[in-house]
Scaffold this motif. Structure first.
Motif, PDB file in Angstrom:
ATOM      1  N   LYS A   8       0.818  -1.210   0.145  1.00  0.00           N
ATOM      2  CA  LYS A   8      -0.315  -0.361  -0.008  1.00  0.00           C
ATOM      3  C   LYS A   8       0.660   1.549  -0.012  1.00  0.00           C
ATOM      4  O   LYS A   8       1.013   1.904  -0.325  1.00  0.00           O
ATOM      5  CB  LYS A   8      -1.039  -0.173   1.211  1.00  0.00           C
ATOM      6  N   TRP A   9       1.948   1.204   0.397  1.00  0.00           N
ATOM      7  CA  TRP A   9       2.785   2.377   0.653  1.00  0.00           C
ATOM      8  C   TRP A   9       3.608   2.277  -0.405  1.00  0.00           C
ATOM      9  O   TRP A   9       3.436   3.942  -1.212  1.00  0.00           O
ATOM     10  CB  TRP A   9       3.788   2.386   1.640  1.00  0.00           C
ATOM     11  N   THR A  16       1.124   9.601  -5.062  1.00  0.00           N
ATOM     12  CA  THR A  16       1.209  11.271  -4.498  1.00  0.00           C
ATOM     13  C   THR A  16       1.777  11.519  -5.838  1.00  0.00           C
ATOM     14  O   THR A  16       1.558  13.228  -6.744  1.00  0.00           O
ATOM     15  CB  THR A  16       1.873  11.024  -3.921  1.00  0.00           C
ATOM     16  N   TYR A  17       2.452  11.067  -6.482  1.00  0.00           N
ATOM     17  CA  TYR A  17       3.272  11.403  -7.877  1.00  0.00           C
ATOM     18  C   TYR A  17       3.106  11.678  -8.734  1.00  0.00           C
ATOM     19  O   TYR A  17       3.112  12.911  -9.663  1.00  0.00           O
ATOM     20  CB  TYR A  17       4.693  10.279  -8.071  1.00  0.00           C
ATOM     21  N   VAL A  71      12.782  16.085  -0.240  1.00  0.00           N
ATOM     22  CA  VAL A  71      12.275  17.321  -0.766  1.00  0.00           C
ATOM     23  C   VAL A  71      11.137  16.505  -1.134  1.00  0.00           C
ATOM     24  O   VAL A  71      10.180  17.452  -1.948  1.00  0.00           O
ATOM     25  CB  VAL A  71      13.284  17.479  -1.554  1.00  0.00           C
ATOM     26  N   PHE A  72      10.419  15.307  -1.618  1.00  0.00           N
ATOM     27  CA  PHE A  72       9.359  14.719  -2.316  1.00  0.00           C
ATOM     28  C   PHE A  72       8.257  15.495  -1.525  1.00  0.00           C
ATOM     29  O   PHE A  72       7.064  15.462  -1.394  1.00  0.00           O
ATOM     30  CB  PHE A  72       9.564  13.629  -2.628  1.00  0.00           C
ATOM     31  N   GLY A  73       8.005  15.008  -0.021  1.00  0.00           N
ATOM     32  CA  GLY A  73       7.625  15.343   0.460  1.00  0.00           C
ATOM     33  C   GLY A  73       6.802  16.800   0.561  1.00  0.00           C
ATOM     34  O   GLY A  73       5.581  17.486   0.716  1.00  0.00           O
ATOM     35  N   ALA A  80      -0.437  20.604  -3.416  1.00  0.00           N
ATOM     36  CA  ALA A  80      -1.349  19.462  -3.024  1.00  0.00           C
ATOM     37  C   ALA A  80      -1.952  20.870  -3.185  1.00  0.00           C
ATOM     38  O   ALA A  80      -3.507  21.339  -3.475  1.00  0.00           O
ATOM     39  CB  ALA A  80      -1.229  18.302  -2.276  1.00  0.00           C
ATOM     40  N   TYR A  81      -1.164  22.247  -2.387  1.00  0.00           N
ATOM     41  CA  TYR A  81      -1.658  23.654  -1.827  1.00  0.00           C
ATOM     42  C   TYR A  81      -2.310  24.276  -3.174  1.00  0.00           C
ATOM     43  O   TYR A  81      -3.521  24.226  -3.631  1.00  0.00           O
ATOM     44  CB  TYR A  81      -0.753  23.769  -0.708  1.00  0.00           C
TER      45      TYR A  81
END
Length: 219
Positions: A8-9, A16-17, A71-73, A80-81
């Protein structure tokens, strides 16, 4: 033979990518460059200094992966914002990610112009988060109703948006959490229950940003 299922992760990271890439195309080369730069620098440093520093060279790939993840996070959060910035109801979605001890009521006031006021209860007191221009009557309506029930408890007003006197949605939660504390945790719980008892929005507001052009019925 049973087919191996993707963890799942890994699915979460991949999704997300996929959502971040259209908003931030540079992420395609920034992530591998981050990994290579950190790994290469630590590998060179460990080999150059020798001794116990050699362990740094051995684990340089792990530090590179950690840096790339960081960096990805950050870039995914920024993307997202950006995707919801300016959409009616976006502030409520962001406020919903506040940690424990903060209680959000979405769209306690809303009008036909898609102006909204959300209410947050926390240790600073009551925070009215406004998606409207200054001078809008919806703000005074929310203030009047709130003051009727909270008495001397502090009421803060935050306008969401861009421009003078407004808070960008990406900085909304940080701005809320930096407000000075005025209540004890037990008082926060009591205040939340009191405001919930008198009611919030009478309208069925969907979770997350409302689609532009959505018509709001008369109250």
């Amino acid at each position: 033979m049973a087919k191996l299922r993707t963890p799942k992760w890994m699915i979460s990271i991949r999704e997300t990518y996929r959502l971040t890439k259209p908003v931030d195309p540079a992420i395609r080369w920034i992530l591998p460059l981050t990994f290579l730069a950190v790994t290469g620098a630590l590998l060179a440093l460990g080999l150059l200094l020798g001794g116990f520093w050699i362990s740094l060279a051995v684990t340089s790939w792990a530090w590179g992966l950690l840096a790339m993840t960081f960096v990805f996070g950050r870039r995914a959060e920024r993307a997202a914002y950006a995707q919801i910035d300016g959409m009616p109801g976006a502030a409520a979605q962001v406020l919903g990610t506040l940690k424990a001890g903060w209680f959000t009521a979405a769209a306690v006031e809303v009008n036909r112009n898609q102006e909204l006021v959300h209410r947050v209860v926390g240790r600073p007191g009551v925070i009215l988060v406004v998606e409207a221009e200054r001078g809008s009557s919806i703000v005074q309506t929310a203030l009047t109703k709130t003051q009727r029930w909270v008495g001397e408890i502090p009421i803060h007003t935050i306008y969401v948006g861009h421009g003078e006197g407004k808070t960008p949605i990406a900085k909304l939660n940080r701005t809320v959490m930096k407000l000075p504390k005025a209540l004890r945790p037990a008082e926060v719980t009591e205040l939340r229950r009191k405001l919930e008892a008198v009611g919030g929005s009478a309208l069925p507001i969907p979770k997350g940003p409302m689609p532009k052009g959505m018509r709001v019925p008369r109250r």
